[in-house]
Design an enzyme around this catalytic site. Structure first.
Site, PDB file in Angstrom:
ATOM      1  N   ASP A 162      47.562  40.191  80.522  1.00 37.09           N
ATOM      2  CA  ASP A 162      46.724  41.170  80.523  1.00 37.09           C
ATOM      3  C   ASP A 162      45.672  40.986  81.452  1.00 37.09           C
ATOM      4  OD1 ASP A 162      46.586  41.324  76.936  1.00 37.09           O
ATOM      5  OD2 ASP A 162      48.207  41.907  78.333  1.00 37.09           O
ATOM      6  N   GLY A 190      48.421  45.816  77.706  1.00 34.45           N
ATOM      7  CA  GLY A 190      47.354  45.308  78.540  1.00 34.45           C
ATOM      8  C   GLY A 190      46.231  45.181  77.153  1.00 34.45           C
ATOM      9  N   ARG A 191      46.680  45.798  76.040  1.00 37.97           N
ATOM     10  CA  ARG A 191      45.667  45.862  75.030  1.00 37.97           C
ATOM     11  C   ARG A 191      44.615  46.681  75.320  1.00 37.97           C
ATOM     12  NH1 ARG A 191      44.911  40.061  72.249  1.00 37.97           N
ATOM     13  NH2 ARG A 191      44.238  39.609  74.441  1.00 37.97           N
ATOM     14  N   GLU A 224      48.282  51.219  77.156  1.00 37.75           N
ATOM     15  CA  GLU A 224      48.447  51.400  75.609  1.00 37.75           C
ATOM     16  C   GLU A 224      47.339  51.443  74.927  1.00 37.75           C
ATOM     17  OE1 GLU A 224      50.524  48.031  74.325  1.00 37.75           O
ATOM     18  OE2 GLU A 224      48.964  46.558  75.058  1.00 37.75           O
ATOM     19  N   HIS A 248      57.758  45.515  76.346  1.00 36.15           N
ATOM     20  CA  HIS A 248      58.162  44.346  76.596  1.00 36.15           C
ATOM     21  C   HIS A 248      58.660  44.053  77.810  1.00 36.15           C
ATOM     22  CE1 HIS A 248      56.491  44.419  72.706  1.00 36.15           C
ATOM     23  NE2 HIS A 248      56.092  42.965  72.806  1.00 36.15           N
TER      24      HIS A 248
HETATM   25  O1  F6P Z   1      48.678  40.018  75.127  1.00 38.33           O
HETATM   26  C1  F6P Z   1      49.703  40.284  75.878  1.00 38.33           C
HETATM   27  C2  F6P Z   1      50.435  41.413  75.364  1.00 38.33           C
HETATM   28  O2  F6P Z   1      51.613  41.636  76.211  1.00 38.33           O
HETATM   29  C3  F6P Z   1      49.594  42.680  75.314  1.00 38.33           C
HETATM   30  O3  F6P Z   1      49.703  43.474  76.779  1.00 38.33           O
HETATM   31  C4  F6P Z   1      50.476  43.626  74.238  1.00 38.33           C
HETATM   32  O4  F6P Z   1      49.639  44.456  73.813  1.00 38.33           O
HETATM   33  C5  F6P Z   1      50.668  42.577  73.195  1.00 38.33           C
HETATM   34  O5  F6P Z   1      50.798  41.259  73.997  1.00 38.33           O
HETATM   35  C6  F6P Z   1      51.906  42.770  72.693  1.00 38.33           C
HETATM   36  O6  F6P Z   1      52.116  41.842  71.669  1.00 38.33           O
HETATM   37  P1  F6P Z   1      53.566  41.541  70.657  1.00 38.33           P
HETATM   38  O7  F6P Z   1      54.562  41.132  71.818  1.00 38.33           O
HETATM   39  O8  F6P Z   1      52.950  40.726  69.721  1.00 38.33           O
HETATM   40  O9  F6P Z   1      53.869  42.864  70.363  1.00 38.33           O
END
Ligand code: F6P
Length: 357
Positions: A109, A152-153, A205, A278
């Site tokens: 991120d 990117g949260r 997102e 992912h």
């Molecule tokens: O913090 C990294 C990240 O890839 C974010 O960009 C994304 O929203 C989050 O992790 C996803 O989390 P998880 O892999 O637990 O679904």
């Protein structure tokens, strides 16, 4: 590990982040078995989203309890590798119990205040940029609007950088909540009237509409939809659950005025959403991240050897620096004065202006 081996320091890998620390999940780390680790994506130590301080009444007591675990694990010092959540735990342990910890900033991120870049960010940016390059092929062939959702949260670095890199036609980030009418519908109308036959919209997102637009323009969601989002263990709203790309598609499909504008220009009005998700944390790291990871590791090990605990390593410009964890672990966001903001706005505006008949 390279510097550790060279200095006669034995390394232990703690598995699954703070969960493994709490549960004593460890593996020996011998450089002989991992001398090409920097070329491999992901982590051999696994990871988790565990917050040992979640719900505790006294951070000081918990910090002292956690620091005592160094004895259970038979470790002298700890290098914590992760984003604002992971390093925030290390900072709390240092602050309240003087734990012998050092931080290494790592998250795709790139939303950690104490460093210009975290390793993983540019590899992930490249993956998203490549994906949008590839989607252009089918967008052009089918005359479609593609809305591409990028991780990117609540920070827009990945979307902004990959969107500019791929030449996305509209870029939506959390730092600049969008106006559905002005920033999407109007732009699509201007673009189709300027002769564009397909459009790529890059959306974080975590992007979301201005409240005024949410109330005025949206039929499929409301303010309650956003307020009701579940939170993760660190209290971050799970923005990906919003599914912003599909929401935008659903709203666009309700806009008969937009359809008419497209048909008036002899262009199909078909919209598709793609959630990169992912896939942005996949594959091998690029060279920048491989080298940055090694540089951070070397610098972190030197902080340990020099007994400079409570700090994190940092990239500032092209130099590796040291910043106190207390200063470095905050979140960072794209700011209005960032030149990428101006680049984005120019990319969007000048394209259709320069082609207007
Ligand atoms: O913090 C990294 C990240 O890839 C974010 O960009 C994304 O929203 C989050 O992790 C996803 O989390 P998880 O892999 O637990 O679904």
């Amino acid at each position: 590990m390279l510097k550790a081996y060279d200095s006669g320091v034995e390394c232990l890998g703690i598995l699954k982040g703070w969960k493994g620390f709490l549960e004593n999940l460890t593996i020996p780390l011998n450089i002989a078995e991992h001398d090409d680790l920097h070329t491999v994506g992901g982590t051999i130590l696994y990871t988790s989203r565990t917050n040992p301080f979640k719900g505790v009444s006294s951070k000081e007591e918990k910090a002292k309890e956690l620091t005592k675990k160094f004895n259970d694990l038979e470790i002298d010092a700890l290098i914590a590798i992760g984003g604002d959540d992971t390093l925030g735990v290390a900072d709390t342990m240092y602050k309240h119990a003087n734990a012998k910890v050092v931080g290494v900033p790592k998250t795709i991120d790139n939303d950690l205040k104490g460093t210009h870049y975290t390793f993983g960010f540019w590899s992930s940016t490249q993956l998203a940029s490549n994906a949008m390059d590839n989607l252009t092929t089918t967008a052009r062939s089918h005359q479609r609007v593609f809305v591409v959702e990028i991780m990117g949260r609540d920070a827009g670095f990945l979307t902004m950088y990959s969107g500019i890199s791929a030449g996305a036609d509209i870029i939506l980030i959390p730092e600049t909540p969008f106006d559905f009418e002005k920033d999407i519908v109007d732009i699509l109308k201007k673009r189709v009237n300027a002769g564009y036959k397909y459009h790529i919209i890059a959306t974080s997102e975590g992007a979301y509409p201005k409240l005024e637009s949410l109330n005025r323009d949206f039929k499929t969601i409301s303010k309650e939809t956003i307020d009701k989002l579940p939170k993760d263990t660190f209290g971050n709203p799970l923005l990906a659950k919003l599914g912003m790309s599909q929401i935008i598609i659903d709203e666009l499909n309700l806009r008969d005025d937009l359809k008419e504008e497209f048909q008036k220009n002899g262009v199909e009005f078909e919209c598709r959403s793609v959630v990169l998700g992912h896939t942005m944390r996949a594959g091998t790291p690029n060279s920048f991240d491989r080298i940055l990871g090694l540089r951070f590791g070397l610098a972190a090990m030197k902080l340990i050897l020099e007994g400079k605990f409570g700090n994190m390593v940092s990239l500032q410009g092209n130099k590796i620096k040291t910043v106190p964890l207390s200063e470095g672990v905050g979140k960072k966001y794209l700011t209005a004065d960032n030149d990428k903001m101006e680049l984005r706005d120019l990319l969007v505006k000048i394209r259709y202006l320069s082609k207007q008949k």
